[in-house]
Design a protein around this motif. Structure first.
Motif, PDB file in Angstrom:
ATOM      1  N   PRO A  16      -1.746 -37.180 -27.672  1.00 51.42           N
ATOM      2  CA  PRO A  16      -2.719 -37.645 -26.423  1.00 51.42           C
ATOM      3  C   PRO A  16      -4.070 -36.974 -26.429  1.00 51.42           C
ATOM      4  N   GLU A  17      -5.073 -37.871 -26.022  1.00 48.77           N
ATOM      5  CA  GLU A  17      -6.484 -37.278 -25.873  1.00 48.77           C
ATOM      6  C   GLU A  17      -6.888 -37.544 -24.483  1.00 48.77           C
ATOM      7  N   GLY A  18      -6.315 -37.700 -23.570  1.00 48.37           N
ATOM      8  CA  GLY A  18      -6.434 -37.728 -22.131  1.00 48.37           C
ATOM      9  C   GLY A  18      -5.201 -37.992 -21.169  1.00 48.37           C
ATOM     10  N   PRO A  19      -5.223 -37.832 -20.011  1.00 55.67           N
ATOM     11  CA  PRO A  19      -4.151 -38.248 -19.160  1.00 55.67           C
ATOM     12  C   PRO A  19      -3.277 -39.464 -19.337  1.00 55.67           C
ATOM     13  N   GLU A  20      -4.276 -40.456 -19.525  1.00 49.56           N
ATOM     14  CA  GLU A  20      -3.732 -41.756 -19.343  1.00 49.56           C
ATOM     15  C   GLU A  20      -2.990 -42.195 -20.494  1.00 49.56           C
ATOM     16  N   ASP A  21      -3.344 -41.295 -21.776  1.00 50.37           N
ATOM     17  CA  ASP A  21      -2.236 -41.374 -23.143  1.00 50.37           C
ATOM     18  C   ASP A  21      -1.076 -40.703 -23.169  1.00 50.37           C
ATOM     19  N   VAL A  22      -0.853 -39.885 -21.986  1.00 47.65           N
ATOM     20  CA  VAL A  22       0.363 -39.234 -22.189  1.00 47.65           C
ATOM     21  C   VAL A  22       1.597 -39.895 -22.206  1.00 47.65           C
ATOM     22  N   LEU A  23       1.911 -40.654 -21.312  1.00 47.98           N
ATOM     23  CA  LEU A  23       3.371 -41.538 -21.110  1.00 47.98           C
ATOM     24  C   LEU A  23       3.432 -42.381 -22.195  1.00 47.98           C
ATOM     25  N   PRO A  24       2.428 -43.091 -22.878  1.00 50.70           N
ATOM     26  CA  PRO A  24       2.599 -44.061 -23.826  1.00 50.70           C
ATOM     27  C   PRO A  24       2.826 -43.361 -24.938  1.00 50.70           C
ATOM     28  N   PHE A  25       2.140 -42.132 -25.317  1.00 55.78           N
ATOM     29  CA  PHE A  25       2.304 -41.440 -26.613  1.00 55.78           C
ATOM     30  C   PHE A  25       3.918 -40.827 -26.388  1.00 55.78           C
ATOM     31  N   LEU A  26       4.031 -40.235 -25.458  1.00 57.43           N
ATOM     32  CA  LEU A  26       5.533 -39.835 -25.292  1.00 57.43           C
ATOM     33  C   LEU A  26       6.720 -40.844 -25.392  1.00 57.43           C
ATOM     34  N   GLU A  27       6.411 -42.152 -25.024  1.00 54.95           N
ATOM     35  CA  GLU A  27       7.116 -43.314 -25.164  1.00 54.95           C
ATOM     36  C   GLU A  27       7.491 -43.641 -26.612  1.00 54.95           C
ATOM     37  N   ASN A  28       6.306 -43.570 -27.286  1.00 47.86           N
ATOM     38  CA  ASN A  28       6.203 -43.742 -28.891  1.00 47.86           C
ATOM     39  C   ASN A  28       7.024 -42.941 -29.676  1.00 47.86           C
ATOM     40  N   VAL A  29       6.946 -41.563 -29.224  1.00 49.90           N
ATOM     41  CA  VAL A  29       7.690 -40.296 -29.724  1.00 49.90           C
ATOM     42  C   VAL A  29       9.355 -40.790 -29.300  1.00 49.90           C
ATOM     43  N   LEU A  30       9.614 -40.915 -28.426  1.00 46.54           N
ATOM     44  CA  LEU A  30      10.980 -40.961 -28.014  1.00 46.54           C
ATOM     45  C   LEU A  30      11.682 -42.246 -28.207  1.00 46.54           C
ATOM     46  N   ARG A  31      11.042 -43.214 -28.589  1.00 42.78           N
ATOM     47  CA  ARG A  31      11.496 -44.587 -28.771  1.00 42.78           C
ATOM     48  C   ARG A  31      12.826 -44.805 -29.735  1.00 42.78           C
ATOM     49  N   GLY A  32      13.905 -45.200 -29.144  1.00 39.09           N
ATOM     50  CA  GLY A  32      14.950 -45.153 -29.917  1.00 39.09           C
ATOM     51  C   GLY A  32      15.766 -43.913 -30.078  1.00 39.09           C
ATOM     52  N   ARG A  39      13.841 -35.398 -19.118  1.00 40.51           N
ATOM     53  CA  ARG A  39      13.030 -34.447 -20.015  1.00 40.51           C
ATOM     54  C   ARG A  39      11.821 -34.886 -20.360  1.00 40.51           C
ATOM     55  N   MET A  40      11.662 -36.302 -20.792  1.00 40.35           N
ATOM     56  CA  MET A  40      10.352 -37.122 -21.148  1.00 40.35           C
ATOM     57  C   MET A  40       9.188 -36.635 -19.724  1.00 40.35           C
ATOM     58  N   MET A  41       9.871 -36.471 -18.844  1.00 44.84           N
ATOM     59  CA  MET A  41       8.790 -36.325 -17.734  1.00 44.84           C
ATOM     60  C   MET A  41       8.491 -34.936 -17.704  1.00 44.84           C
ATOM     61  N   GLU A  42       9.087 -34.213 -17.994  1.00 44.24           N
ATOM     62  CA  GLU A  42       8.787 -32.684 -17.820  1.00 44.24           C
ATOM     63  C   GLU A  42       7.830 -32.474 -18.949  1.00 44.24           C
ATOM     64  N   VAL A  43       8.123 -33.017 -20.233  1.00 42.08           N
ATOM     65  CA  VAL A  43       7.235 -32.848 -21.465  1.00 42.08           C
ATOM     66  C   VAL A  43       5.688 -33.313 -20.790  1.00 42.08           C
ATOM     67  N   ALA A  44       5.956 -34.509 -20.186  1.00 41.05           N
ATOM     68  CA  ALA A  44       4.635 -34.974 -19.716  1.00 41.05           C
ATOM     69  C   ALA A  44       3.674 -34.001 -18.843  1.00 41.05           C
ATOM     70  N   GLU A  45       4.447 -33.435 -17.973  1.00 36.05           N
ATOM     71  CA  GLU A  45       3.814 -32.434 -17.082  1.00 36.05           C
ATOM     72  C   GLU A  45       3.310 -31.169 -17.921  1.00 36.05           C
ATOM     73  N   HIS A  46       3.945 -30.993 -19.028  1.00 39.73           N
ATOM     74  CA  HIS A  46       3.507 -29.775 -20.023  1.00 39.73           C
ATOM     75  C   HIS A  46       2.015 -30.127 -20.237  1.00 39.73           C
ATOM     76  N   TYR A  47       1.797 -31.466 -20.884  1.00 39.33           N
ATOM     77  CA  TYR A  47       0.482 -32.196 -21.416  1.00 39.33           C
ATOM     78  C   TYR A  47      -0.339 -32.199 -20.204  1.00 39.33           C
ATOM     79  N   GLN A  48       0.086 -32.852 -19.109  1.00 34.77           N
ATOM     80  CA  GLN A  48      -0.855 -32.934 -17.892  1.00 34.77           C
ATOM     81  C   GLN A  48      -1.330 -31.657 -17.371  1.00 34.77           C
TER      82      GLN A  48
END
Length: 344
Positions: A16-32, A39-48
């Motif tokens: 991600p290259e901005g706060p609004e990118d974080v969740l869509p990016f992680l959803e791409n990473v973790l899809r399937g 755990r995804m939300m925990e990692v999102a906080e790392h990025y934020q």
């Protein structure tokens, strides 16, 4: 087989290259993938906590700029394209642009030195999917070999390790514990690739080049559910264990599994591992990744020349020899194993 290529494709993970990118990016990473949402939300906080910006995209831009300079100086003069798995620029968009530019055959450099499903085969699957999206005009894409034991990769890591050890007072330097760290992967993935073997070999080669026998291979950044086996030991667990044994007054962590300072490096190592060492009273040094070191950039160029030159030397250190150019059909396969659901 040597081939005539008209472009180089740098293939990477994306970030991600901005706060609004974080969740869509992680959803791409973790899809399937079987990763708990918490755990995804925990990692999102790392990025934020770093402004929602991963360093990886900017580092890839720097790598491409350095490689362009290297090719302009030493050849071959090939244009460089860049496509990611999980965030812009995405591989389908990049391959579409390559097709529009008339590229017919490209050689791909993956920003991963080690063989695994996520570090090699999945990227090849991503490219195949992008080719299907683009259609019949999509360029053919071959990949360069893995470079975990290439002399230049080993030499740059050795330089970085020496620099980190030199920051420790002389009277404590020989007793410092070097931890070579890599991203953990599920055991069901590790069982079907040479990831552990290659990491162990690369760590050994670097430690021997520096002449520092006190080292261990550790892992970091696991993301699966607790009941799913992943590669161990964890870097922070080892630091705590060696502290309890009284065998680690100083720790040097070299993230050998990463070619640049991803979020996993700056959070899991520069933040969590460093804070743990500070709390335990252990000296902490983090060795640099290879990044855009001129020798590493030159290695990428040399790998391209190697693939385009009949009978070219294929340098590799250690006993394992150079990695293959063309992956076998069953190379790095992975079928995720779902952990059993506990009965109530």
């Amino acid at each position: 087989m040597p081939g005539d290529y008209d472009a180089i494709l740098v293939v990477s993970f994306g970030g991600p290259e901005g706060p609004e990118d974080v969740l869509p990016f992680l959803e791409n990473v973790l899809r399937g993938k079987n990763v708990p949402r918490e755990r995804m939300m925990e990692v999102a906080e790392h990025y934020q906590s770093f402004g929602g910006v991963s360093p990886i995209n900017e580092q890839n831009r720097r790598l491409i700029a350095a490689l362009e300079e290297e090719l302009a100086r030493r050849g071959p003069k090939l244009p460089i394209y860049w496509g990611n798995r999980n965030w812009r620029p995405l591989l389908p968009d990049t391959l579409n642009r390559m097709a529009e530019d008339g590229v017919k055959r490209a050689i791909a450099f993956f920003t991963s030195a080690f063989s695994s499903y996520s570090g090699c085969r999945q990227y090849r699957e991503n490219i195949a999917e992008a080719q299907q999206t683009v259609g019949p005009d999509a360029p053919r894409v071959d990949k360069l070999r893995m470079f975990y034991n290439h002399p230049a990769f080993v030499e740059v890591n050795a330089e970085n390790l020496r620099a980190a050890l030199d920051r420790i007072p002389t009277d404590r330097r020989d007793d410092a514990l070097v931890l070579f760290s890599a991203h953990s992967i599920p055991m069901s993935m590790a069982d079907n690739c040479r990831y552990q073997q290659q990491l162990a070999e690369s760590s050994r080669l670097v430690a021997e080049a520096v002449g520092h026998p006190k080292y261990e291979l550790v892992y970091q950044s696991r993301s699966g559910p607790p009941q799913q086996p992943w590669l161990e030991p964890d870097v922070c667990d080892v630091i705590e264990e060696r502290h309890s044994e009284g065998t680690a007054a100083d720790v040097v962590v070299l993230p050998i599994g990463f070619v640049s300072d991803h979020m996993e490096v700056i959070y899991d190592l520069d933040t969590e591992a460093k804070e743990l060492c500070e709390r335990l009273g252990i000296g902490f040094q983090r060795a640099a990744t290879v990044g855009v070191h001129p020798k590493f950039v030159g290695m990428i160029r040399d790998l391209v020349v190697e693939r385009t030159t009949d009978g070219a030397a294929r340098p590799a250190l250690g006993d394992l020899g150079p990695s293959h150019d063309v992956c076998p059909v069953d190379c790095c396969t992975y079928t995720p194993r779902r952990p059993p659901v506990a009965k109530s």
